[in-house]
Design a protein around this motif. Structure first.
Motif, PDB file in Angstrom:
ATOM      1  N   ALA A  65      84.639 175.403 112.382  1.00 39.79           N
ATOM      2  CA  ALA A  65      84.788 175.328 113.832  1.00 39.79           C
ATOM      3  C   ALA A  65      84.855 173.867 114.249  1.00 39.79           C
ATOM      4  O   ALA A  65      83.948 173.087 113.935  1.00 39.79           O
ATOM      5  N   ALA A  66      85.921 173.511 114.939  1.00 42.32           N
ATOM      6  CA  ALA A  66      86.137 172.122 115.336  1.00 42.32           C
ATOM      7  C   ALA A  66      85.969 171.958 116.837  1.00 42.32           C
ATOM      8  O   ALA A  66      86.389 172.816 117.611  1.00 42.32           O
ATOM      9  N   SER A  67      85.380 170.861 117.216  1.00 39.62           N
ATOM     10  CA  SER A  67      85.290 170.498 118.623  1.00 39.62           C
ATOM     11  C   SER A  67      85.608 169.021 118.760  1.00 39.62           C
ATOM     12  O   SER A  67      85.353 168.235 117.844  1.00 39.62           O
ATOM     13  N   GLY A  68      86.186 168.655 119.903  1.00 38.64           N
ATOM     14  CA  GLY A  68      86.519 167.258 120.130  1.00 38.64           C
ATOM     15  C   GLY A  68      87.776 166.781 119.441  1.00 38.64           C
ATOM     16  O   GLY A  68      88.127 165.607 119.526  1.00 38.64           O
ATOM     17  N   LEU A  69      88.496 167.673 118.770  1.00 35.82           N
ATOM     18  CA  LEU A  69      89.726 167.280 118.066  1.00 35.82           C
ATOM     19  C   LEU A  69      90.880 167.427 119.033  1.00 35.82           C
ATOM     20  O   LEU A  69      91.628 168.409 119.000  1.00 35.82           O
ATOM     21  N   THR A  70      91.044 166.430 119.879  1.00 37.75           N
ATOM     22  CA  THR A  70      91.994 166.516 120.977  1.00 37.75           C
ATOM     23  C   THR A  70      93.305 165.795 120.696  1.00 37.75           C
ATOM     24  O   THR A  70      94.126 165.635 121.586  1.00 37.75           O
ATOM     25  N   TYR A  71      93.515 165.375 119.496  1.00 39.95           N
ATOM     26  CA  TYR A  71      94.724 164.641 119.140  1.00 39.95           C
ATOM     27  C   TYR A  71      95.920 165.584 119.084  1.00 39.95           C
ATOM     28  O   TYR A  71      95.800 166.725 118.652  1.00 39.95           O
TER      29      TYR A  71
ATOM     30  N   ASP B 105      90.126 161.987 100.067  1.00 34.89           N
ATOM     31  CA  ASP B 105      89.017 162.126 101.016  1.00 34.89           C
ATOM     32  C   ASP B 105      88.774 160.851 101.818  1.00 34.89           C
ATOM     33  O   ASP B 105      88.276 160.914 102.948  1.00 34.89           O
ATOM     34  N   ALA B 106      89.162 159.703 101.286  1.00 36.22           N
ATOM     35  CA  ALA B 106      88.942 158.443 101.999  1.00 36.22           C
ATOM     36  C   ALA B 106      89.796 158.343 103.257  1.00 36.22           C
ATOM     37  O   ALA B 106      89.523 157.519 104.136  1.00 36.22           O
ATOM     38  N   TRP B 107      90.792 159.193 103.356  1.00 39.42           N
ATOM     39  CA  TRP B 107      91.717 159.153 104.494  1.00 39.42           C
ATOM     40  C   TRP B 107      91.130 159.832 105.725  1.00 39.42           C
ATOM     41  O   TRP B 107      91.604 159.667 106.829  1.00 39.42           O
ATOM     42  N   TYR B 108      90.074 160.633 105.520  1.00 40.83           N
ATOM     43  CA  TYR B 108      89.526 161.471 106.586  1.00 40.83           C
ATOM     44  C   TYR B 108      88.215 160.875 107.118  1.00 40.83           C
ATOM     45  O   TYR B 108      87.240 160.745 106.376  1.00 40.83           O
ATOM     46  N   PRO B 109      88.160 160.570 108.410  1.00 47.09           N
ATOM     47  CA  PRO B 109      86.940 159.994 108.977  1.00 47.09           C
ATOM     48  C   PRO B 109      85.930 161.025 109.482  1.00 47.09           C
ATOM     49  O   PRO B 109      84.758 160.703 109.658  1.00 47.09           O
ATOM     50  N   TYR B 110      86.393 162.249 109.718  1.00 47.47           N
ATOM     51  CA  TYR B 110      85.504 163.262 110.296  1.00 47.47           C
ATOM     52  C   TYR B 110      85.199 164.340 109.259  1.00 47.47           C
ATOM     53  O   TYR B 110      86.119 164.893 108.650  1.00 47.47           O
ATOM     54  N   TRP B 111      83.915 164.661 109.131  1.00 46.04           N
ATOM     55  CA  TRP B 111      83.476 165.592 108.106  1.00 46.04           C
ATOM     56  C   TRP B 111      82.412 166.551 108.648  1.00 46.04           C
ATOM     57  O   TRP B 111      81.605 166.194 109.504  1.00 46.04           O
TER      58      TRP B 111
ATOM     59  N   GLN C  92      83.982 163.040 120.732  1.00 53.38           N
ATOM     60  CA  GLN C  92      83.444 162.981 119.380  1.00 53.38           C
ATOM     61  C   GLN C  92      83.826 164.260 118.644  1.00 53.38           C
ATOM     62  O   GLN C  92      83.621 165.355 119.139  1.00 53.38           O
ATOM     63  N   VAL C  93      84.385 164.088 117.467  1.00 51.14           N
ATOM     64  CA  VAL C  93      84.803 165.237 116.676  1.00 51.14           C
ATOM     65  C   VAL C  93      83.606 165.793 115.918  1.00 51.14           C
ATOM     66  O   VAL C  93      82.863 165.057 115.271  1.00 51.14           O
ATOM     67  N   GLN C  94      83.436 167.100 116.013  1.00 45.52           N
ATOM     68  CA  GLN C  94      82.396 167.782 115.242  1.00 45.52           C
ATOM     69  C   GLN C  94      83.019 168.936 114.482  1.00 45.52           C
ATOM     70  O   GLN C  94      83.835 169.679 115.025  1.00 45.52           O
ATOM     71  N   LEU C  95      82.621 169.072 113.241  1.00 47.90           N
ATOM     72  CA  LEU C  95      83.131 170.124 112.372  1.00 47.90           C
ATOM     73  C   LEU C  95      81.948 170.881 111.789  1.00 47.90           C
ATOM     74  O   LEU C  95      81.019 170.259 111.248  1.00 47.90           O
ATOM     75  N   VAL C  96      81.992 172.195 111.877  1.00 44.67           N
ATOM     76  CA  VAL C  96      80.892 173.015 111.372  1.00 44.67           C
ATOM     77  C   VAL C  96      81.456 174.113 110.489  1.00 44.67           C
ATOM     78  O   VAL C  96      82.186 174.995 110.965  1.00 44.67           O
ATOM     79  N   GLU C  97      81.098 174.050 109.208  1.00 48.89           N
ATOM     80  CA  GLU C  97      81.579 175.047 108.246  1.00 48.89           C
ATOM     81  C   GLU C  97      80.629 176.238 108.180  1.00 48.89           C
ATOM     82  O   GLU C  97      79.436 176.124 108.445  1.00 48.89           O
ATOM     83  N   SER C  98      81.198 177.362 107.788  1.00 45.99           N
ATOM     84  CA  SER C  98      80.409 178.574 107.544  1.00 45.99           C
ATOM     85  C   SER C  98      81.189 179.468 106.588  1.00 45.99           C
ATOM     86  O   SER C  98      82.365 179.206 106.306  1.00 45.99           O
ATOM     87  N   GLY C  99      80.518 180.488 106.087  1.00 46.56           N
ATOM     88  CA  GLY C  99      81.190 181.469 105.252  1.00 46.56           C
ATOM     89  C   GLY C  99      80.944 181.350 103.765  1.00 46.56           C
ATOM     90  O   GLY C  99      81.404 182.188 102.987  1.00 46.56           O
ATOM     91  N   GLY C 100      80.230 180.317 103.363  1.00 49.38           N
ATOM     92  CA  GLY C 100      79.929 180.197 101.949  1.00 49.38           C
ATOM     93  C   GLY C 100      78.939 181.258 101.497  1.00 49.38           C
ATOM     94  O   GLY C 100      78.388 181.999 102.306  1.00 49.38           O
TER      95      GLY C 100
END
Length: 126
Positions: free
Chosen positions: A23-29, A110-116, A1-9
């Motif tokens: 920070a991305a996890s599960g992005l094994t492609y 944005d419709a092209w991207y499934p992971y957010w 499962q892909v997880q994305l966590v933003e920071s720095g704002g």
């Protein structure tokens, strides 16, 4: 499962800089695109910049050299360096990812991207 966590704002004066991280996890492609999108209050979400797994980038026209995308493959982290910030850059910034075929160009649709990710707020005061 892909997880994305933003920071720095955060909040910054016009002309200032911020560096966002994702920070991305599960992005094994083996082939993928990662992008930064933003959504201002009352406006639709728009693509800012995307980067492919081979490092090819695609910037929105309004970036005009002020923003730079980069990635640290060893740390599975995406960055967005934003300089010369303007009040109109105020928005929630999101990181997104999609698996692709090798050599496929990234899109800023944005419709092209499934992971957010959940987003990180950037506020620029004039």
């Amino acid at each position: 499962q892909v997880q994305l966590v933003e920071s720095g704002g955060g909040s910054v004066q016009a002309g200032g800089s911020l560096r966002l991280s994702c920070a991305a996890s599960g992005l094994t492609y083996s082939s993928y695109c990662m992008g930064w999108f933003r959504q201002a209050p009352g406006k639709e979400r728009e693509g800012v910049v995307a980067i492919a797994s081979d490092g090819t980038t695609r910037y929105a026209d309004f970036v005009t050299g002020r923003f730079t995308i980069s990635k640290d493959n060893a740390k599975n982290t995406l960055f967005l360096q934003m300089n010369s910030l303007k009040a109109e850059d105020t928005a929630m910034y999101y990181c997104a990812a999609v698996a692709t075929l090798r050599g496929m160009a990234c899109r800023l649709n944005d419709a092209w991207y499934p992971y957010w990710g959940q987003g990180t707020q950037v506020t620029v005061s004039s």
